[in-house]
Design a protein around this motif. Structure first.
Motif, PDB file in Angstrom:
ATOM      1  N   PRO A 168      -4.771 -12.691   1.043  1.00 49.78           N
ATOM      2  CA  PRO A 168      -5.400 -12.681  -0.281  1.00 49.78           C
ATOM      3  C   PRO A 168      -5.167 -13.938  -1.101  1.00 49.78           C
ATOM      4  N   GLY A 169      -4.254 -14.822  -0.659  1.00 51.34           N
ATOM      5  CA  GLY A 169      -3.931 -16.031  -1.414  1.00 51.34           C
ATOM      6  C   GLY A 169      -2.578 -15.910  -2.080  1.00 51.34           C
ATOM      7  N   PHE A 170      -1.897 -17.040  -2.219  1.00 52.61           N
ATOM      8  CA  PHE A 170      -0.527 -17.014  -2.735  1.00 52.61           C
ATOM      9  C   PHE A 170      -0.452 -16.518  -4.177  1.00 52.61           C
ATOM     10  N   ALA A 171      -1.451 -16.826  -5.001  1.00 55.86           N
ATOM     11  CA  ALA A 171      -1.398 -16.404  -6.402  1.00 55.86           C
ATOM     12  C   ALA A 171      -1.338 -14.882  -6.518  1.00 55.86           C
ATOM     13  N   LEU A 172      -2.111 -14.180  -5.692  1.00 54.72           N
ATOM     14  CA  LEU A 172      -2.134 -12.718  -5.742  1.00 54.72           C
ATOM     15  C   LEU A 172      -0.978 -12.086  -4.961  1.00 54.72           C
ATOM     16  N   GLU A 173      -0.171 -12.906  -4.319  1.00 55.29           N
ATOM     17  CA  GLU A 173       0.941 -12.369  -3.533  1.00 55.29           C
ATOM     18  C   GLU A 173       2.171 -12.069  -4.383  1.00 55.29           C
ATOM     19  N   HIS A 174       2.005 -12.047  -5.691  1.00 56.03           N
ATOM     20  CA  HIS A 174       3.138 -11.727  -6.569  1.00 56.03           C
ATOM     21  C   HIS A 174       3.606 -10.292  -6.336  1.00 56.03           C
ATOM     22  N   ALA A 175       4.874 -10.163  -5.904  1.00 56.03           N
ATOM     23  CA  ALA A 175       5.490  -8.853  -5.638  1.00 56.03           C
ATOM     24  C   ALA A 175       4.770  -8.090  -4.533  1.00 56.03           C
ATOM     25  N   ALA A 176       4.081  -8.816  -3.681  1.00 57.96           N
ATOM     26  CA  ALA A 176       3.288  -8.167  -2.639  1.00 57.96           C
ATOM     27  C   ALA A 176       3.938  -8.354  -1.264  1.00 57.96           C
ATOM     28  N   VAL A 177       3.138  -8.567  -0.238  1.00 59.02           N
ATOM     29  CA  VAL A 177       3.658  -8.513   1.134  1.00 59.02           C
ATOM     30  C   VAL A 177       4.697  -9.596   1.407  1.00 59.02           C
ATOM     31  N   ILE A 178       4.440 -10.837   1.011  1.00 56.59           N
ATOM     32  CA  ILE A 178       5.362 -11.922   1.349  1.00 56.59           C
ATOM     33  C   ILE A 178       6.713 -11.724   0.671  1.00 56.59           C
ATOM     34  N   GLU A 179       6.708 -11.561  -0.640  1.00 55.90           N
ATOM     35  CA  GLU A 179       7.986 -11.426  -1.341  1.00 55.90           C
ATOM     36  C   GLU A 179       8.711 -10.141  -0.943  1.00 55.90           C
ATOM     37  N   THR A 180       7.985  -9.056  -0.788  1.00 56.58           N
ATOM     38  CA  THR A 180       8.633  -7.799  -0.404  1.00 56.58           C
ATOM     39  C   THR A 180       9.210  -7.887   1.004  1.00 56.58           C
ATOM     40  N   SER A 181       8.482  -8.500   1.919  1.00 57.21           N
ATOM     41  CA  SER A 181       8.986  -8.651   3.293  1.00 57.21           C
ATOM     42  C   SER A 181      10.220  -9.550   3.332  1.00 57.21           C
ATOM     43  N   LEU A 182      10.188 -10.653   2.594  1.00 54.45           N
ATOM     44  CA  LEU A 182      11.355 -11.541   2.558  1.00 54.45           C
ATOM     45  C   LEU A 182      12.559 -10.848   1.924  1.00 54.45           C
ATOM     46  N   MET A 183      12.319 -10.056   0.892  1.00 53.59           N
ATOM     47  CA  MET A 183      13.429  -9.307   0.304  1.00 53.59           C
ATOM     48  C   MET A 183      13.967  -8.266   1.279  1.00 53.59           C
ATOM     49  N   LEU A 184      13.098  -7.628   2.049  1.00 52.52           N
ATOM     50  CA  LEU A 184      13.557  -6.682   3.067  1.00 52.52           C
ATOM     51  C   LEU A 184      14.400  -7.384   4.131  1.00 52.52           C
ATOM     52  N   HIS A 185      14.126  -8.654   4.364  1.00 54.93           N
ATOM     53  CA  HIS A 185      14.904  -9.439   5.329  1.00 54.93           C
ATOM     54  C   HIS A 185      16.236  -9.907   4.738  1.00 54.93           C
ATOM     55  N   PHE A 186      16.203 -10.500   3.542  1.00 57.74           N
ATOM     56  CA  PHE A 186      17.396 -11.100   2.948  1.00 57.74           C
ATOM     57  C   PHE A 186      18.220 -10.123   2.100  1.00 57.74           C
ATOM     58  N   HIS A 187      17.549  -9.233   1.382  1.00 56.57           N
ATOM     59  CA  HIS A 187      18.234  -8.330   0.444  1.00 56.57           C
ATOM     60  C   HIS A 187      17.648  -6.918   0.557  1.00 56.57           C
ATOM     61  N   PRO A 188      17.762  -6.277   1.700  1.00 54.49           N
ATOM     62  CA  PRO A 188      17.131  -4.961   1.874  1.00 54.49           C
ATOM     63  C   PRO A 188      17.649  -3.898   0.918  1.00 54.49           C
ATOM     64  N   ASP A 189      18.882  -4.060   0.439  1.00 53.65           N
ATOM     65  CA  ASP A 189      19.445  -3.077  -0.482  1.00 53.65           C
ATOM     66  C   ASP A 189      18.808  -3.140  -1.861  1.00 53.65           C
ATOM     67  N   LEU A 190      18.005  -4.185  -2.132  1.00 56.48           N
ATOM     68  CA  LEU A 190      17.364  -4.349  -3.431  1.00 56.48           C
ATOM     69  C   LEU A 190      15.861  -4.110  -3.379  1.00 56.48           C
ATOM     70  N   VAL A 191      15.399  -3.452  -2.330  1.00 57.44           N
ATOM     71  CA  VAL A 191      13.984  -3.080  -2.221  1.00 57.44           C
ATOM     72  C   VAL A 191      13.892  -1.564  -2.213  1.00 57.44           C
ATOM     73  N   TRP A 192      13.120  -1.023  -3.155  1.00 53.17           N
ATOM     74  CA  TRP A 192      12.955   0.426  -3.263  1.00 53.17           C
ATOM     75  C   TRP A 192      11.578   0.774  -2.701  1.00 53.17           C
ATOM     76  N   THR A 193      11.526   0.951  -1.383  1.00 55.01           N
ATOM     77  CA  THR A 193      10.245   1.095  -0.688  1.00 55.01           C
ATOM     78  C   THR A 193       9.468   2.328  -1.141  1.00 55.01           C
ATOM     79  N   ASP A 194      10.179   3.343  -1.611  1.00 54.80           N
ATOM     80  CA  ASP A 194       9.487   4.557  -2.050  1.00 54.80           C
ATOM     81  C   ASP A 194       8.747   4.351  -3.367  1.00 54.80           C
ATOM     82  N   ARG A 195       8.975   3.207  -4.023  1.00 52.48           N
ATOM     83  CA  ARG A 195       8.316   2.923  -5.297  1.00 52.48           C
ATOM     84  C   ARG A 195       7.185   1.907  -5.166  1.00 52.48           C
ATOM     85  N   ILE A 196       6.894   1.470  -3.951  1.00 50.40           N
ATOM     86  CA  ILE A 196       5.839   0.460  -3.774  1.00 50.40           C
ATOM     87  C   ILE A 196       4.495   1.039  -4.212  1.00 50.40           C
TER      88      ILE A 196
END
Length: 256
Positions: A168-196
């Motif tokens: 969809p483009g980097f501008a629309l990727e705010h809090a979306a797949v890229i950032e959420t996936s990277l957080m799941l990789h680096f900081h999984p304890d800070l991602v609340w997947t049930d609230r996506i």
């Protein structure tokens, strides 16, 4: 393995590293900004720091504490200033902050500095800070500065794997797949997947109006759905951006 986090070193060890190793010093730059109901406010600083740390481990660098406040969130790429928790700087303040910190690193004897930005809206104000600092220091100061947004190292092949239905483009990727996936990789304890949430992609006209049209922003603050995020995609993205950043630093400061 040598410590890469500057704030965890004594001043004696830091001085030794700078004088002996001539390391690249990485300066992560982020923001304190809403990232939907499923991610913490500090995502931009957390991710730029994580990417910088991994790149530093690969090239013997040092990572400074992040500039954790950024320029004002914009509706078309960050949701906007109307969200509680989003805490921003005026542009000239961010530029002056970057200016001061860069001059301090030059005073320490640092000759290679890499600003790693994780907040879309910071770009031009960081460039201004770099320009002002180098003007202050003079052409013969010996400091060279690299500036980049970490996501620019996402290759077409990697984006194709992460977004099989289209990017969809980097501008629309705010809090979306890229950032959420990277957080799941680096900081999984800070991602609340049930609230996506399942918002977006948001639709904006090719212009801005002021005061901002906040009603165009999904109430969750997420501009494109993060439902396709995963730790596996995060690992793939992390390898691309960390390896790409380490390679860029080598090209800019070692091979040139």
């Amino acid at each position: 393995m040598s410590e890469v986090r500057m704030e965890r070193m004594s001043w004696v060890e830091y001085r030794r590293r700078v004088e002996t190793d001539d390391p690249v010093v990485f300066l992560p730059c982020g923001s304190l900004e809403q990232h939907g109901p499923h991610l913490p406010l500090g995502v931009d600083a957390m991710l730029s720091t994580a990417v910088a740390c991994e790149a530093a481990r690969r090239c013997g660098g040092i990572v400074a504490p992040a500039l954790a406040y950024g320029y004002k969130s914009q509706p078309r790429c960050g949701g906007g200033q109307h969200f509680p928790g989003t805490t921003s700087l005026d542009g000239d303040h961010l530029s002056q902050l970057a200016r001061d910190v860069i001059r301090e690193f030059a005073r320490h004897g640092v000759r290679k500095l890499a600003l790693v930005d994780g907040h879309y809206e910071n770009q031009w104000f960081l460039i201004e800070g770099i320009d002002l600092a180098l003007r202050d220091l003079g052409r013969d100061c010996g400091l060279r500065v690299l500036r980049t947004e970490y996501w620019d190292f996402c290759t077409e092949d990697v984006l194709g794997e992460v977004f099989p239905d289209g990017f969809p483009g980097f501008a629309l990727e705010h809090a979306a797949v890229i950032e959420t996936s990277l957080m799941l990789h680096f900081h999984p304890d800070l991602v609340w997947t049930d609230r996506i949430p399942d918002d977006g992609p948001a639709e904006f006209p090719p212009y801005d109006l002021y005061p901002p049209e906040t009603e165009r922003v999904p109430p969750s603050g997420v501009l494109s759905s993060a439902r396709g995020a995963s730790a596996g995609k995060g690992a793939l993205l992390a390898e691309a951006v960390c390896g790409g950043l380490a390679g860029a630093v080598h090209t800019a400061f070692v091979a040139s």
